[in-house]
Design a protein around this motif. Structure first.
Motif, short mmCIF file in Angstrom:
data_model
loop_
_atom_site.label_atom_id
_atom_site.label_comp_id
_atom_site.label_asym_id
_atom_site.label_seq_id
_atom_site.Cartn_x
_atom_site.Cartn_y
_atom_site.Cartn_z
N TYR A 43 -6.93 -15.43 14.59
CA TYR A 43 -6.02 -15.06 13.85
C TYR A 43 -5.56 -15.64 12.53
N TYR A 44 -5.55 -16.98 12.72
CA TYR A 44 -5.26 -17.85 11.51
C TYR A 44 -6.47 -17.58 10.47
N MET A 45 -7.65 -17.63 11.09
CA MET A 45 -8.89 -17.56 10.12
C MET A 45 -8.83 -16.25 9.33
N ASN A 46 -8.06 -15.34 9.85
CA ASN A 46 -8.52 -14.02 9.18
C ASN A 46 -8.30 -13.88 7.87
N GLN B 16 0.69 8.14 -5.01
CA GLN B 16 0.82 9.43 -5.89
C GLN B 16 1.74 9.07 -6.92
N LYS B 17 2.59 7.99 -6.64
CA LYS B 17 3.76 7.97 -7.83
C LYS B 17 3.29 6.81 -8.60
N ASN B 18 1.75 6.58 -8.50
CA ASN B 18 1.13 5.44 -9.32
C ASN B 18 1.67 3.95 -8.99
N ILE B 19 2.23 3.86 -7.90
CA ILE B 19 2.44 2.55 -7.25
C ILE B 19 1.11 1.89 -6.53
N GLU B 20 0.90 0.75 -7.10
CA GLU B 20 -0.32 0.11 -6.73
C GLU B 20 -0.25 -0.48 -5.21
N ILE B 21 -0.89 -0.26 -4.31
CA ILE B 21 -1.10 -0.48 -2.98
C ILE B 21 -2.25 -1.24 -2.77
N THR B 22 -2.27 -2.23 -2.53
CA THR B 22 -3.47 -3.21 -1.96
C THR B 22 -3.94 -2.62 -0.59
N PRO B 23 -5.14 -2.15 -0.59
CA PRO B 23 -5.54 -1.38 0.76
C PRO B 23 -5.43 -2.46 1.93
N LEU B 24 -4.68 -1.67 3.17
CA LEU B 24 -4.12 -2.19 4.47
C LEU B 24 -5.68 -2.36 5.21
N GLU B 25 -5.67 -3.58 5.67
CA GLU B 25 -6.47 -4.20 6.46
C GLU B 25 -6.36 -4.80 7.78
N SER B 26 -7.11 -4.90 8.78
CA SER B 26 -6.70 -5.68 10.21
C SER B 26 -6.40 -7.01 9.72
N ALA B 27 -5.31 -7.52 10.25
CA ALA B 27 -4.90 -8.88 10.22
C ALA B 27 -4.45 -9.44 11.56
N ASN B 28 -4.37 -10.67 11.69
CA ASN B 28 -4.11 -11.15 13.47
C ASN B 28 -5.09 -10.35 14.23
N ILE C 206 5.01 -4.61 2.54
CA ILE C 206 4.66 -5.50 1.14
C ILE C 206 3.54 -6.17 1.36
N ASP C 207 2.72 -6.36 0.32
CA ASP C 207 1.51 -7.07 0.46
C ASP C 207 1.57 -8.64 0.68
N TRP C 208 1.79 -8.98 1.99
CA TRP C 208 1.49 -10.16 2.49
C TRP C 208 1.02 -10.41 3.84
N GLU C 209 0.77 -11.56 4.31
CA GLU C 209 0.26 -11.72 5.69
C GLU C 209 0.59 -13.09 6.03
N ALA C 210 0.64 -13.32 7.50
CA ALA C 210 0.92 -14.43 8.21
C ALA C 210 0.31 -14.55 9.43
N ILE D 39 -2.72 -6.86 15.59
CA ILE D 39 -1.20 -7.15 15.61
C ILE D 39 -0.56 -6.68 14.39
N SER D 40 -1.10 -7.06 13.22
CA SER D 40 -0.38 -6.61 12.00
C SER D 40 -1.47 -6.27 11.15
N THR D 41 -1.18 -5.93 9.94
CA THR D 41 -2.04 -5.65 8.73
C THR D 41 -1.76 -6.40 7.55
#
Length: 388
Positions: free
Chosen positions: A239-242, A181-193, A360-364, A330-332
């Motif tokens: 999970y690594y292949m996600n 709502q504050k016009n901050i770009e959010i990359t959509p959350l998705e299942s990770a790991n 923040i938009d990162w994954e591992a 496990i994470s998003t």
């Protein structure tokens, strides 16, 4: 309350690391947590094997993170520094057979967290529980506690509210709407790991493990162990292949090398023997019962064609239909886009407001890399604030 205090929203590993580092430098720090206790996801994650980081050489360690920004942040507060930090808390560690760093067996997740919270208390950090984050502006953060809404002025505000998995731990991602709502770009959350949902013919293998196999997708591969479930497959190579399969529309095809130490030609030579195929698979190729059961899901013609069978043992195809639901993974992936943050992880649209951790938009992949990046971003933000 003083107007120059630093406010942290969230008492997960990123928030607590930021709090500790700032308190060490003499800042007044207040942490606000919506749960009745700190770091619930930290504790829940520890129930599955409490690997806090990984002993991998830094050059290859940082390659586990797709986002270059996170790679630089992890270099700034790396795995060896995390091991030293744990030692300073009185937590001894050891390197597991796969390189993962674990606390020694006398330290459970709750013991690590207790030691950390005791250190924070000594440093004067105040954690306020049962406080729900509502909103923020350029000067104040808005909270709710005991059905009362109130605001607090801040000098610096750190948002460390986690991703969107395991809502029962408080990681509910309600912040996404607030920031959007504050016009901050959010990359959509998705299942990770996440585990993969697969074709039903593999569900009969539920509970069976494949060890020392190699999973591959396109040019990417990972050796490890997987387990079949009532819906598909789980395990660290999965999970690594996600992150790679996410770039494609489902369904996608992954492949399993059931005998990584043998070439296709060597397998074919064994299959040319005079014994029954089932005997060769077991005695000569020494495939596990699970691997043989998987091979038997082939149609009869494919099973009896030894050239095809040799190829299939090296590259058994599994059609992946989808990820598991976000709340059980496990994470998003996804979160606040790096384009919205400066190099200090400070929001460009809201100076003095910082983001840390999984929001923040990162994954591992699993294996200590997730916690490492949370520790590293917390340290990074604290260091940036101290230097400002």
């Amino acid at each position: 309350m003083q107007e120059d205090q630093i406010i942290i929203i969230g008492s997960g590993p990123a928030g607590l690391m930021a709090a500790q580092q700032l308190a060490l430098k003499g800042f007044e720090v207040h942490v606000y947590e919506q749960n009745k206790a700190a770091a619930r996801k930290f504790l829940v994650a520890g129930n599955g094997g409490f690997n806090l980081t990984h002993n991998e050489e830094l050059a290859s360690f940082v390659q586990k993170y797709e986002a270059e920004e996170i790679q630089g942040i992890v270099r700034g507060y790396d795995n060896q520094k995390v091991i030293q930090w744990l030692s300073d808390l009185g937590i001894t560690t050891y390197v597991g057979s796969s390189g993962k760093i674990f606390p020694t067996k006398n330290f459970k997740p709750i013991h690590v967290l207790k030691a950390w919270l005791e250190e924070l208390e000594k440093l004067g950090v105040t954690i306020h529980y049962d406080h729900t984050f509502l909103d923020f502006d350029a000067a104040e953060v808005y909270l709710k506690s005991n059905d009362q809404n109130f605001s607090i002025k801040y000098s610096k505000l750190i948002l460390a509210m986690g991703g969107g998995s395991w809502k029962k731990t408080g990681s509910d991602a309600k912040w996404v709407e607030t920031l959007s709502q504050k016009n901050i770009e959010i990359t959509p959350l998705e299942s990770a790991n996440s585990g993969y949902n697969t074709d039903g013919k593999f569900h009969q293998l539920q509970g069976q493990y494949l060890k020392n196999i190699k999973v591959s997708f396109e040019e990417n591969s990972k050796i490890g162990e997987i387990v079949f479930t009532k819906y598909g497959i789980e395990g660290s190579p999965i999970y690594y292949m996600n992150r790679f399969t996410r770039k494609h529309d489902f369904p996608v095809m992954i492949n399993i090398d059931l005998k990584p130490n043998l070439s296709e030609a060597e397998i074919l030579e064994q299959l040319k023997g005079t014994e029954k195929i089932s005997s060769i698979l077991k005695r000569n190729l020494k495939l596990s019962t699970t691997a043989i059961n998987l091979i038997k899901t082939l149609d009869k013609e494919s099973y009896l064609d030894i050239e095809n069978l040799a190829k299939t043992i090296k590259k058994f195809p599994i059609e992946v239909l989808s990820f598991r639901p976000m709340d059980e993974v496990i994470s998003t992936s996804g979160g606040v886009a790096f384009s919205e943050l400066n190099s200090n992880l400070e929001l460009k649209k809201f100076p003095n407001v910082y983001c840390a951790g999984e929001m923040i938009d990162w994954e591992a992949p699993t294996g200590g890399y997730l916690l490492q990046a949370c520790f590293s971003t917390g340290f990074w933000v604290a260091n940036a604030i101290a230097n400002s």
